[in-house]
Design an enzyme around this catalytic site. Sequence first.
Site, short mmCIF file in Angstrom:
data_model
loop_
_atom_site.label_atom_id
_atom_site.label_comp_id
_atom_site.label_asym_id
_atom_site.label_seq_id
_atom_site.Cartn_x
_atom_site.Cartn_y
_atom_site.Cartn_z
N GLU A 25 -12.25 5.52 4.11
CA GLU A 25 -11.92 6.34 5.28
C GLU A 25 -13.23 6.80 5.90
OE1 GLU A 25 -9.32 9.13 3.38
OE2 GLU A 25 -7.97 7.52 2.73
N TYR A 69 0.82 -1.21 0.00
CA TYR A 69 0.00 0.00 0.00
C TYR A 69 0.85 1.26 0.00
CZ TYR A 69 -2.93 3.87 1.28
OH TYR A 69 -3.54 5.10 1.29
N ASN A 74 0.92 11.95 4.75
CA ASN A 74 0.38 11.28 5.94
C ASN A 74 1.08 11.87 7.16
OD1 ASN A 74 -0.34 7.80 5.10
ND2 ASN A 74 -1.60 9.61 5.00
N PHE A 107 -1.93 7.85 11.50
CA PHE A 107 -2.26 9.20 11.03
C PHE A 107 -3.58 9.71 11.59
CE2 PHE A 107 -3.43 6.00 7.73
CZ PHE A 107 -4.78 5.94 8.01
N TYR A 134 -18.23 34.82 43.02
CA TYR A 134 -17.48 33.64 42.58
C TYR A 134 -16.33 33.97 41.65
CZ TYR A 134 -21.12 30.42 44.30
OH TYR A 134 -21.98 29.69 45.08
N ARG A 194 -13.77 34.83 44.23
CA ARG A 194 -13.58 33.84 45.27
C ARG A 194 -13.11 32.50 44.71
NH1 ARG A 194 -18.49 31.57 48.48
NH2 ARG A 194 -19.46 33.43 47.58
#
Length: 498
Positions: A412, A55, A197, A328, A279, A282
């Site tokens: 994919e 491949y 890649n 990848f 808040y 704090r």
Amino acid sequence: MKEHYISSDLLTLPQIHHILLENHSLALSEEAKVNIQKCRSYLDQKIAKNNQPIYGINTGFGSLCKIKISENDLHQLQANLVKSHACGLGEEVPAEIVKIMLLLKIQSLSYGHSGVQLVTVERLIHFYNHDVLPVVYQQGSLGASGDLAPLAHLSLPLLGEGEVYVQGKKMLASEYLKSQGLAPIELASKEGLALLNGTQFMSAYGVYNLLQSYRLSYFADVIAAISLEGFDGTLEPFTSYIHLVRPHKGQVDTAQRMLDLLEGSEIAQQPKKQVQDPYSFRCIPQVHGATKDTLEHVRKVFKTEINSVTDNPNIFWEQDLIISGGNFHGQPLALALDFLSIAMAELGSISERRTYQLISGLRGLPEFLVDNPGLHSGLMIPQYTAASLVSMNKQLATPSSIDSIVSSNGQEDHVSMGANGAVKCYQILQNVEKILAIELLNATQAIEFRRPLKTSDFLETFIQTYRKEVTFVSEDRILHDDLIKTIQFLRSFSIEME
């Protein structure tokens, strides 16, 4: 000029920070050269002896992997790959991030598992060292199969294609190569795939975003301390006993930093009328601290990634193996980038709330922090800007990693969308910087109404330095100019990485 040797030693975030800050040049270690050459030699011999399809080496790509390519066409196959994948769109990737992309791609190829030629890596190093930065576009990567489109644009100049910035000036890559007497690289088998890649687009954004996040996290603490003083807040919530019974590291560290920043403050030591603070004051240790802990998690993810081989297939010449897998895929980065986005957006969110409290006419402060409010609007509208940016960040912080779209004819079929997450995170950080700048303008304005009392020596020095750039707002003026100066002031500081 200092030189950094690319080797198998772990590359760290502080190292990258210094390489960039001190403009180090790059060079391959002898170990890296040997690994690259041995891997390439193995691959050449394997192709010569083996007629079986492998491949990406003698086959097509993606769903075209079933098509075997003749030996005579292997060079053309790789060049075609780079050209056909260079289809990015959108804004150009900032130069500083492109430079990190080059560094990380060189690092990944140097391990000797990608099958590239030594001359190819050396040309990338030449680009890096001579500040020749390929034009890369933000849009086009799905965050799996590698960052294909961005890395194709990064690789085009190797072939004498595409555009580059040379010391800030855009020109054709072919013109640059000709001016230097350099010939385009003829890609050997597998090289195009090795270049395209990989996760270097996501990783470069991640590294840059982390470096900026640590800087902004520090300034969030400093600016919050000034706001606390301007609001005449109490130090009680930062007492160590509270945090030791809930000992999240970021929380403990933030509380201690606040105490250190405010040590010796006259404002902090004066008697307080209020019992509690809101808040946004704090809970600074709890909120800022949670972001710090997130930064450490994300940092670990990216440290692993930038020291990894992320192209496909991987070549293990010592074991006589060529293995096609999925290194990848950007899922680890996509999740980390989304987490970072959320954590940094929260720093902006709590910052805007402190700004709102400061302009509300509370605790003896005039409305909108200006004398004669009504005739003067004072700092009324910068809070609107901060609120707008906070709201935008809420939208941008929606996770990218929960999305996926099928590509390449179903081959994919799951992608990370980490590239989108990387770009969004970058945008969030730009917004957070602006929000903090707005808070700093308000905080330093508020603290003037506490005079003649002083804050700590450190904060007084910080404020005095800031006052050289932005003066006290005594009457209405164009505040855009002050905010731009404030952003530039914050950018003038470099925070040491640990």
